[in-house]
Enzyme design. Structure first.
Site, mmCIF file in Angstrom:
data_model
loop_
_atom_site.group_PDB
_atom_site.id
_atom_site.type_symbol
_atom_site.label_atom_id
_atom_site.label_comp_id
_atom_site.label_asym_id
_atom_site.label_seq_id
_atom_site.Cartn_x
_atom_site.Cartn_y
_atom_site.Cartn_z
ATOM 1 N N CYS A 50 61.890 -13.314 81.433
ATOM 2 C CA CYS A 50 63.231 -13.905 81.467
ATOM 3 C C CYS A 50 63.228 -15.388 81.850
ATOM 4 O O CYS A 50 62.903 -16.257 81.058
ATOM 5 C CB CYS A 50 64.124 -13.092 82.403
ATOM 6 N N LYS A 76 57.001 -11.285 88.397
ATOM 7 C CA LYS A 76 57.710 -12.475 87.928
ATOM 8 C C LYS A 76 57.380 -13.653 88.837
ATOM 9 O O LYS A 76 57.411 -13.545 90.065
ATOM 10 C CB LYS A 76 59.217 -12.199 87.925
ATOM 11 N N GLU A 119 64.223 -6.339 81.338
ATOM 12 C CA GLU A 119 63.868 -6.584 82.732
ATOM 13 C C GLU A 119 64.525 -5.532 83.633
ATOM 14 O O GLU A 119 65.697 -5.203 83.473
ATOM 15 C CB GLU A 119 64.354 -7.987 83.099
ATOM 16 N N ASP A 151 98.356 -14.716 77.335
ATOM 17 C CA ASP A 151 97.285 -14.103 78.112
ATOM 18 C C ASP A 151 97.312 -12.576 78.022
ATOM 19 O O ASP A 151 96.312 -11.944 77.671
ATOM 20 C CB ASP A 151 97.375 -14.552 79.572
ATOM 21 N N SER A 152 98.436 -11.965 78.349
ATOM 22 C CA SER A 152 98.490 -10.505 78.300
ATOM 23 C C SER A 152 98.345 -10.001 76.868
ATOM 24 O O SER A 152 97.769 -8.923 76.634
ATOM 25 C CB SER A 152 99.793 -9.989 78.917
ATOM 26 N N PRO A 162 100.349 -4.641 82.012
ATOM 27 C CA PRO A 162 101.659 -5.297 82.005
ATOM 28 C C PRO A 162 101.682 -6.329 80.878
ATOM 29 O O PRO A 162 100.997 -7.343 80.947
ATOM 30 C CB PRO A 162 101.733 -5.969 83.388
ATOM 31 N N LEU A 163 102.446 -6.053 79.818
ATOM 32 C CA LEU A 163 102.443 -6.881 78.612
ATOM 33 C C LEU A 163 103.712 -7.723 78.574
ATOM 34 O O LEU A 163 104.811 -7.208 78.349
ATOM 35 C CB LEU A 163 102.353 -5.993 77.366
ATOM 36 N N SER A 164 103.552 -9.025 78.808
ATOM 37 C CA SER A 164 104.715 -9.905 78.912
ATOM 38 C C SER A 164 105.153 -10.479 77.573
ATOM 39 O O SER A 164 106.240 -11.033 77.468
ATOM 40 C CB SER A 164 104.388 -11.064 79.857
ATOM 41 N N GLY A 165 104.301 -10.386 76.571
ATOM 42 C CA GLY A 165 104.585 -11.047 75.305
ATOM 43 C C GLY A 165 104.058 -12.463 75.245
ATOM 44 O O GLY A 165 104.232 -13.154 74.244
#
Length: 720
Positions: A174, A113, A44, A360-361, A354-357
Site C-alpha cells: 500500500c 510493512k 491489506e 442536499d436531501s 427528511p426530504l425537504s425538496g
C-alpha cells in the site's frame, strides 16, 4: 517465452468478522485457481479487515488471525498457488502489518510493512511498528499451535523477495508505493519481475487517477508486472474502499476490476509474458548500469517454477483503456454501495430521510434510489448474496425477490416532508414528485402545531413570545425560532424511523439519513442537533458544487427528471417567513457563496493555510476583481464563522468520506473545537499586509490556477 497467469482481487471484508473474511479469502483463491492462476494477491489486512482500529491493540485480534491463517493453510487452497495474505503479526513485542506469503500449505516468508500510512484518515502508527531492518531477513518463530499444525517451526521475516526457479516475486504494501523512494525501485534492480501491492485504499472523489499513475510509473521505466489488490465496500466505518484491483505490465494496464460494486468477491486475472519485462529492462542502458552496482536485497529461494512455456492455446492479456468514472458517477455509486453495506450489516430494515425538496436531501434520496437500482441489477445478473440480502431486508415472501427498483424502494425507504408555515409550495411539490420517481413511501407532515405548542409553553414560562426578524424581532429571536423548527424535525425523524415499521407491520428499525454537505460543515451553516443529525450521512463529505453537478447528471442517468428543477432552484433553508420583499437564501445568510467555500476549504485543509497565508493566496487568485481589503474581509469572515461553529463537528453525523477538505472531526480533520474567533494575532497581520499593499498601490494579476504561498513567504509555490 515465460508465460505467467496471475490473479488479484477486490474483497468486501468486514472488520472483526473473521468468518465472513475467511470465507471471502477462500472463495477468491478458489476462483483464481479455477482460472489457472499461480499467484493470488489479496488486500491489506484482509483476515481481520482493515478498519479494526484499536481492536488491533487486542491480542485476541492477532490470535484469531493466526487461527484463520492456519485454517486456510491446512486445506487445499494454497496447493500450487502463491498466496499473499494480509494480517497483523506480533514479533517479539512489536506489532506489524504484514503480508504472509504462502505456497503448498507452507509459509514461505512474512513481509512486514516498512512505511506506514499515518495521515488523513490513516493512523497506522497508532497500532503498528514500521519494519526498519532492510539488510537481512530474520527468523520468526511461529505460534506453537500453528507450528505443530504446519510442521514448520520458523519462517524468514523482513524485507526481501521470493526467488522461484524462473522468476522473482516481491510484496510492496500500500503506502510504500507512494513514498519518495519506493521499494519496487530497488527490488527491480535485484531482478524482481512481479510486484504484489496489497492495499486498503479508500474512495475519494477524483483520486483513482493518482493511484493508477503510480502503478504505471512504477513499471514504465523499470519494467515489471505490478499487481494491485484492494478492499471494496464499507467494512464498518466512514470509509468506502473502492476496489479497482488491476494488473499493469511495463506501464500498460492489462486488467482492471470494478471501482464500485455490490459483489463480495471479485477476482481479476491476467496472462502475462515475463520475457517482455526482461526485454524492456535489457533495452534501457541506465537500468543496466544501476543494476550492476545495486544494493543487494535478501531473498528466499523456492525450488518451484511458476511459468509456462510458449503455447498458442494461451492468449496473453493486451493493454486496455483505463476505466474512469466521472465525479457524478462516483457520487452515485460510491455512497450508494456504502449505504447498501451499512444497511445489510446493521440489521436495519431500511432508511428514513427528511426530504425537504432542496438540493442536499434530494441528492441523498437519489443516492438511495441509485442503490435500489444497483441491487435489482445485481440480482438480475445472478448475484445470490445480494439477492438473499435483499429478500431478508425487504421481507419478501418465499419465491419472491426484487425485480423493480421502485417497488424495492417502497419496501425499504421512507421520505418525510416536514413543512412549516415558512415552507413554499414549490419545495413541497418537488419532494413529492421526487419521492414518486424513486418509489419511496412518502409522508407530508406539518410541524406548525408542535412549534406553536412549544412557543406557547415558552410564553407561559417567560411572558415573552419571540418574533422573526422580518416581523421586527431581534437576531436572537430569529435564530431561536429557526432552531426550534430544525430540532423538531430531528425528533420527528427518529420517532418515525422507530415507529413507522411497527405501523406497517414490519420488523426492525429504519436508519435516519442525514443530508448536510461538506461546505455547510466547514462554515457551520447548520443547526446543531437538527435534521442533519442522523445515523449516517452519505453526502457529508461532498461539496455543494459537486452535488449540484450530480443532480444534473442524475436527472438523466438515473431517470429522476425532477432533480433538474431542484438543482435550478436557489438553495434555501426555509426557516424564516416568506414575504413579498424577502425570502431566505443560503448564500446570503452565510455571507459567502458555495463556490467560495470550496476554495476556503481546500486552502485550509489541503494546502494547510492559516488566515495569513490564505489571504496571500487569495490576493493572487482574486486580485483581478477584489482589492486586498475586500479579500481580507472575506478571509476574516470565513475564519470567524469557521471557528464559531467548529464545535458542531463534535456531534457531526458519521459521514461517507469523499472530499479531501472535509472538516470531519472524528478521524480526518483533528483540530480543537474551542477557538478565539477573533484571531487577534493573525487578523492583525492581515491588516498590516493590507495597509502595505494599499499604500504601494499594488495591482495583483489573477492567477490561472491556485498558487500556494507558504506562511511568511512572498513567493508563490506551484499548486493545483
Amino acid at each position: 517465452m515465460r508465460l505467467l497467469k496471475v490473479a488479484t482481487c477486490n474483497l468486501n471484508q468486514w472488520a472483526m468478522d473473521f468468518d465472513c473474511n475467511v470465507k471471502h479469502i477462500k472463495e477468491s483463491i478458489d476462483e483464481a485457481k479455477r482460472a489457472g492462476a499461480v499467484i493470488r494477491l489479496g488486500p491489506e489486512l484482509e483476515i481481520t479487515g482493515y478498519g479494526c482500529e484499536d481492536h488491533f491493540l487486542e491480542l485476541d485480534t492477532v490470535t484469531h488471525a493466526w487461527e484463520c491463517l492456519k485454517d486456510i493453510l491446512l486445506g487445499p487452497w494454497t496447493d500450487g498457488i502463491l498466496c499473499s495474505i494480509g494480517m497483523p503479526v506480533i514479533k517479539d513485542s512489536e506489532r506489524y502489518n504484514c503480508q504472509v506469503l504462502c505456497y503448498n500449505r507452507k509459509i514461505i516468508m512474512i513481509r512486514p510493512k516498512m512505511w506506514l500510512a499515518n495521515d488523513g484518515n490513516y493512523r497506522e502508527l497508532r497500532w503498528f511498528t514500521a519494519w526498519k531492518l532492510k539488510d537481512k531477513l530474520v527468523d520468526f518463530q511461529l505460534p506453537k499451535d500453528v507450528a505443530e499444525a504446519l510442521l514448520q517451526t520458523s519462517v524468514p521475516f523482513g524485507y526481501g523477495y521470493i526467488q522461484f526457479q524462473d522468476t522473482a516475486v516481491a510484496a510492496e504494501v500500500c503506502e510504500e508505493l507512494f513514498t519518495p523512494i519506493p521499494p519496487h525501485a530497488e527490488l527491480a534492480l535485484n531482478g524482481v519481475e512481479v510486484f504484489m501491492n496489497a492495499s486498503g485504499s479508500h474512495h475519494q472523489l477524483r483520486k483513482l487517477d493518482v493511484r493508477l499513475r503510480a502503478f504505471i510509473g512504477a513499471t514504465h521505466t523499470r519494467g515489471g508486472v505490478y499487481m494491485y489488490s484492494n478492499h471494496q465496500g464499507c467494512d464498518g466505518g466512514r470509509l468506502y474502499y473502492d476496489g479497482c484491483a488491476c494488473v499493469v505490465v511495463n506501464g500498460d494496464l492489462v486488467a482492471q476490476g470494478s471501482q464500485f460494486s455490490l459483489k463480495d468477491v471479485e477476482v481479476v486475472v491476467a496472462h502475462v509474458d515475463l520475457d517482455a519485462v526482461a526485454s524492456l529492462r535489457g533495452s534501457i542502458s541506465s537500468f543496466q548500469e544501476q543494476a550492476s552496482y545495486k544494493t543487494t536485497v535478501p531473498s528466499v529461494a523456492v525450488p518451484y517454477s511458476l511459468c509456462e512455456s510458449f503455447n498458442l492455446k494461451i492468449s496473453l492479456s493486451s493493454p486496455r483503456e483505463i476505466k474512469y468514472h466521472c465525479a457524478e458517477e462516483e457520487i452515485a455509486f460510491g455512497p450508494g454501495c456504502w449505504l447498501w453495506d451499512y444497511l445489510r450489516r446493521s440489521g436495519a430494515s431500511g432508511f428514513l430521510l427528511p426530504l425537504s425538496g432542496g438540493a442536499d436531501s434530494s441528492s441523498v434520496a437519489a443516492i438511495v434510489g441509485c442503490m435500489c437500482q444497483l441491487v435489482v441489477k445485481e440480482i438480475a445478473n445472478g448475484d445470490e448474496q445480494v439477492k438473499a440480502d435483499a429478500i431478508r431486508i425487504g421481507h419478501y415472501a418465499d419465491g419472491e425477490f426484487p425485480t423493480d427498483s421502485r417497488e424495492f424502494a417502497r419496501r425499504i425507504f421512507y421520505t418525510v416532508f416536514m413543512g412549516s408555515e415558512n415552507s413554499s409550495e414549490e419545495t413541497r411539490t418537488r419532494a413529492k414528485v421526487l419521492a414518486h420517481e424513486i418509489g419511496s413511501w412518502h409522508l407530508d407532515v406539518s410541524i406548525d402545531g408542535i412549534v406553536s405548542a412549544l412557543l406557547s409553553l415558552f410564553q407561559t414560562l417567560t411572558g415573552k413570545r419571540p418574533r422573526y426578524k422580518v416581523d421586527g424581532g431581534s437576531n436572537i429571536e430569529n435564530l431561536g425560532l429557526q432552531n426550534i423548527q430544525a430540532r423538531i424535525r430531528m425528533v420527528l425523524a427518529f420517532m418515525f424511523a422507530s415507529l413507522l415499521p411497527w405501523v406497517h407491520s414490519k420488523p426492525g428499525f429504519y436508519l435516519v439519513l442525514g443530508s448536510s454537505n461538506v461546505d455547510e460543515g466547514l462554515r457551520g451553516y447548520l443547526t446543531k442537533y437538527d435534521c442533519s443529525s442522523a445515523d449516517i450521512n452519505p453526502i457529508g463529505s461532498i461539496s455543494k458544487m459537486d452535488l449540484r453537478a450530480f443532480l444534473r447528471w442524475a436527472s438523466t442517468h438515473l431517470s429522476y427528471s425532477s432533480l433538474a428543477d431542484i438543482e435550478a432552484a436557489p438553495p434555501t433553508a426555509e426557516l424564516e417567513p416568506i414575504r413579498s420583499n424577502y425570502s431566505q437564501l443560503d448564500e446570503v445568510d452565510m455571507g459567502m457563496t458555495y463556490e467560495e467555500l470550496s476554495v476556503y476549504g481546500r486552502l485550509r485543509k489541503i494546502f494547510r493555510c492559516g488566515p495569513v497565508s490564505m489571504f496571500k493566496n487569495l490576493c493572487y487568485r482574486w486580485g483581478a476583481k477584489l482589492t486586498p481589503s475586500e479579500v481580507a474581509e472575506k478571509v476574516k469572515h470565513f475564519f470567524k464563522y469557521y471557528s464559531i461553529n467548529r464545535h458542531k463537528m463534535t456531534v457531526l453525523t458519521p459521514s461517507y468520506h469523499a472530499e479531501s477538505y472535509s472538516p470531519e472531526d472524528n478521524r480526518f480533520d483533528l483540530r480543537q473545537f474551542l477557538y478565539n474567533s477573533r484571531w487577534p494575532y493573525q487578523f492583525r497581520k492581515i491588516d498590516k499586509l493590507v495597509e502595505e499593499l494599499d499604500g504601494d498601490g499594488i495591482a495583483i494579476k489573477e492567477s490561472s490556477g491556485m498558487g500556494v504561498v507558504a506562511a511568511g513567504s512572498g513567493n508563490p509555490k506551484v499548486g493545483l
